[in-house]
Design a protein around this motif. Structure first.
Motif, PDB file in Angstrom:
ATOM      1  N   ARG A 126       0.823  -1.219   0.000  1.00  0.00           N
ATOM      2  CA  ARG A 126       0.000   0.000   0.000  1.00  0.00           C
ATOM      3  C   ARG A 126       0.852   1.263   0.000  1.00  0.00           C
ATOM      4  N   ILE A 127       1.992   1.215   0.695  1.00  0.00           N
ATOM      5  CA  ILE A 127       2.802   2.424   0.870  1.00  0.00           C
ATOM      6  C   ILE A 127       3.696   2.709  -0.333  1.00  0.00           C
ATOM      7  N   LYS A 128       4.305   1.673  -0.904  1.00  0.00           N
ATOM      8  CA  LYS A 128       5.281   1.884  -1.981  1.00  0.00           C
ATOM      9  C   LYS A 128       4.727   2.683  -3.169  1.00  0.00           C
ATOM     10  N   PRO A 129       3.521   2.371  -3.675  1.00  0.00           N
ATOM     11  CA  PRO A 129       3.009   3.184  -4.788  1.00  0.00           C
ATOM     12  C   PRO A 129       2.769   4.641  -4.383  1.00  0.00           C
ATOM     13  N   LYS A 130       2.366   4.839  -3.129  1.00  0.00           N
ATOM     14  CA  LYS A 130       2.146   6.202  -2.659  1.00  0.00           C
ATOM     15  C   LYS A 130       3.465   6.968  -2.561  1.00  0.00           C
ATOM     16  N   LEU A 131       4.541   6.286  -2.156  1.00  0.00           N
ATOM     17  CA  LEU A 131       5.850   6.933  -2.116  1.00  0.00           C
ATOM     18  C   LEU A 131       6.321   7.289  -3.520  1.00  0.00           C
ATOM     19  N   GLN A 132       6.051   6.408  -4.476  1.00  0.00           N
ATOM     20  CA  GLN A 132       6.402   6.711  -5.863  1.00  0.00           C
ATOM     21  C   GLN A 132       5.624   7.929  -6.356  1.00  0.00           C
ATOM     22  N   GLN A 133       4.357   7.975  -6.013  1.00  0.00           N
ATOM     23  CA  GLN A 133       3.510   9.113  -6.377  1.00  0.00           C
ATOM     24  C   GLN A 133       4.043  10.392  -5.721  1.00  0.00           C
ATOM     25  N   LEU A 134       4.492  10.277  -4.484  1.00  0.00           N
ATOM     26  CA  LEU A 134       5.056  11.418  -3.765  1.00  0.00           C
ATOM     27  C   LEU A 134       6.323  11.915  -4.466  1.00  0.00           C
ATOM     28  N   GLY A 135       7.156  10.983  -4.912  1.00  0.00           N
ATOM     29  CA  GLY A 135       8.355  11.362  -5.656  1.00  0.00           C
ATOM     30  C   GLY A 135       8.024  12.065  -6.960  1.00  0.00           C
ATOM     31  N   ASP A 136       6.996  11.586  -7.643  1.00  0.00           N
ATOM     32  CA  ASP A 136       6.559  12.231  -8.888  1.00  0.00           C
ATOM     33  C   ASP A 136       6.062  13.646  -8.625  1.00  0.00           C
ATOM     34  N   LEU A 137       5.312  13.824  -7.527  1.00  0.00           N
ATOM     35  CA  LEU A 137       4.835  15.162  -7.169  1.00  0.00           C
ATOM     36  C   LEU A 137       6.002  16.091  -6.842  1.00  0.00           C
ATOM     37  N   LEU A 138       7.022  15.561  -6.172  1.00  0.00           N
ATOM     38  CA  LEU A 138       8.194  16.377  -5.866  1.00  0.00           C
ATOM     39  C   LEU A 138       8.887  16.799  -7.157  1.00  0.00           C
ATOM     40  N   ASP A 139       8.986  15.908  -8.118  1.00  0.00           N
ATOM     41  CA  ASP A 139       9.585  16.264  -9.411  1.00  0.00           C
ATOM     42  C   ASP A 139       8.791  17.374 -10.094  1.00  0.00           C
ATOM     43  N   LYS A 140       7.470  17.295 -10.012  1.00  0.00           N
ATOM     44  CA  LYS A 140       6.625  18.336 -10.608  1.00  0.00           C
ATOM     45  C   LYS A 140       6.797  19.662  -9.874  1.00  0.00           C
ATOM     46  N   ALA A 141       6.942  19.608  -8.553  1.00  0.00           N
ATOM     47  CA  ALA A 141       7.168  20.833  -7.770  1.00  0.00           C
ATOM     48  C   ALA A 141       8.513  21.451  -8.147  1.00  0.00           C
ATOM     49  N   ARG A 142       9.537  20.610  -8.331  1.00  0.00           N
ATOM     50  CA  ARG A 142      10.849  21.109  -8.743  1.00  0.00           C
ATOM     51  C   ARG A 142      10.776  21.800 -10.101  1.00  0.00           C
ATOM     52  N   THR A 143      10.025  21.188 -11.009  1.00  0.00           N
ATOM     53  CA  THR A 143       9.875  21.771 -12.340  1.00  0.00           C
ATOM     54  C   THR A 143       9.159  23.113 -12.260  1.00  0.00           C
ATOM     55  N   ALA A 144       8.083  23.174 -11.492  1.00  0.00           N
ATOM     56  CA  ALA A 144       7.343  24.434 -11.335  1.00  0.00           C
ATOM     57  C   ALA A 144       8.234  25.500 -10.707  1.00  0.00           C
ATOM     58  N   HIS A 145       9.043  25.115  -9.735  1.00  0.00           N
ATOM     59  CA  HIS A 145       9.955  26.062  -9.093  1.00  0.00           C
ATOM     60  C   HIS A 145      10.987  26.567 -10.095  1.00  0.00           C
ATOM     61  N   ARG A 146      11.556  25.647 -10.863  1.00  0.00           N
ATOM     62  CA  ARG A 146      12.571  26.022 -11.850  1.00  0.00           C
ATOM     63  C   ARG A 146      11.992  26.982 -12.896  1.00  0.00           C
ATOM     64  N   LEU A 147      10.726  26.767 -13.257  1.00  0.00           N
ATOM     65  CA  LEU A 147      10.079  27.625 -14.253  1.00  0.00           C
ATOM     66  C   LEU A 147       9.548  28.918 -13.647  1.00  0.00           C
ATOM     67  N   GLY A 148       9.554  29.013 -12.321  1.00  0.00           N
ATOM     68  CA  GLY A 148       9.079  30.227 -11.662  1.00  0.00           C
ATOM     69  C   GLY A 148       7.573  30.334 -11.594  1.00  0.00           C
ATOM     70  N   SER A 149       6.876  29.219 -11.694  1.00  0.00           N
ATOM     71  CA  SER A 149       5.409  29.216 -11.672  1.00  0.00           C
ATOM     72  C   SER A 149       4.907  29.022 -10.237  1.00  0.00           C
ATOM     73  N   ALA A 150       4.615  30.124  -9.572  1.00  0.00           N
ATOM     74  CA  ALA A 150       4.199  30.073  -8.173  1.00  0.00           C
ATOM     75  C   ALA A 150       2.875  29.333  -8.000  1.00  0.00           C
ATOM     76  N   ILE A 151       1.942  29.525  -8.887  1.00  0.00           N
ATOM     77  CA  ILE A 151       0.632  28.883  -8.766  1.00  0.00           C
ATOM     78  C   ILE A 151       0.776  27.368  -8.887  1.00  0.00           C
ATOM     79  N   ASP A 152       1.525  26.909  -9.892  1.00  0.00           N
ATOM     80  CA  ASP A 152       1.752  25.472 -10.052  1.00  0.00           C
ATOM     81  C   ASP A 152       2.550  24.900  -8.884  1.00  0.00           C
ATOM     82  N   PHE A 153       3.557  25.648  -8.429  1.00  0.00           N
ATOM     83  CA  PHE A 153       4.366  25.177  -7.315  1.00  0.00           C
ATOM     84  C   PHE A 153       3.513  25.014  -6.068  1.00  0.00           C
ATOM     85  N   ASN A 154       2.687  26.003  -5.770  1.00  0.00           N
ATOM     86  CA  ASN A 154       1.835  25.922  -4.579  1.00  0.00           C
ATOM     87  C   ASN A 154       0.857  24.761  -4.662  1.00  0.00           C
TER      88      ASN A 154
END
Length: 114
Positions: free
Chosen positions: A68-96
């Protein structure tokens, strides 16, 4: 252990409250997001990830719970990657939005870890 994790999660959430005004786009230009916002997102990810590793190394997580936990951790990692991308692009709305999703999923995972 859970009390420490909860305290850390609350502390990381309080560190990142400065991004609330950024989400509205007030005075934000491309690439202008502060690094501390990304550090807060990284901390949100690290709490359940490290708690999982610690509990797993002490054999406190049974195979059904791991499943149950492993897929959620993978999903969490994917969300972190998306947050990093939004931060790098300077998109505050997407980052938040990604940071809010990170916090919600991190809380769900932390609740599952013994």
């Amino acid at each position: 252990m859970k009390k420490i994790l909860i305290a850390f999660a609350l502390a990381s959430a309080s560190l990142s409250t400065g991004c609330a005004t950024l989400g509205e786009g007030v005075g934000v230009t491309q690439g202008a997001l502060p690094a501390k916002l990304l550090y807060a997102a990284e901390a949100i990810y690290n709490v359940p990830a490290q708690a999982y590793v610690a509990a797993d190394s002490r054999d406190q997580i049974n195979p059904a719970l791991k499943a149950r936990i492993k897929p959620k951790l993978q999903q969490l990692g994917d969300l972190l990657d998306k947050a990093r991308t939004a931060h790098r692009l300077g998109s505050a709305i997407d980052f938040n939005a990604r940071k809010a999703d990170l916090q919600k999923l991190a809380n769900e995972i932390s609740a599952l870890i013994p």
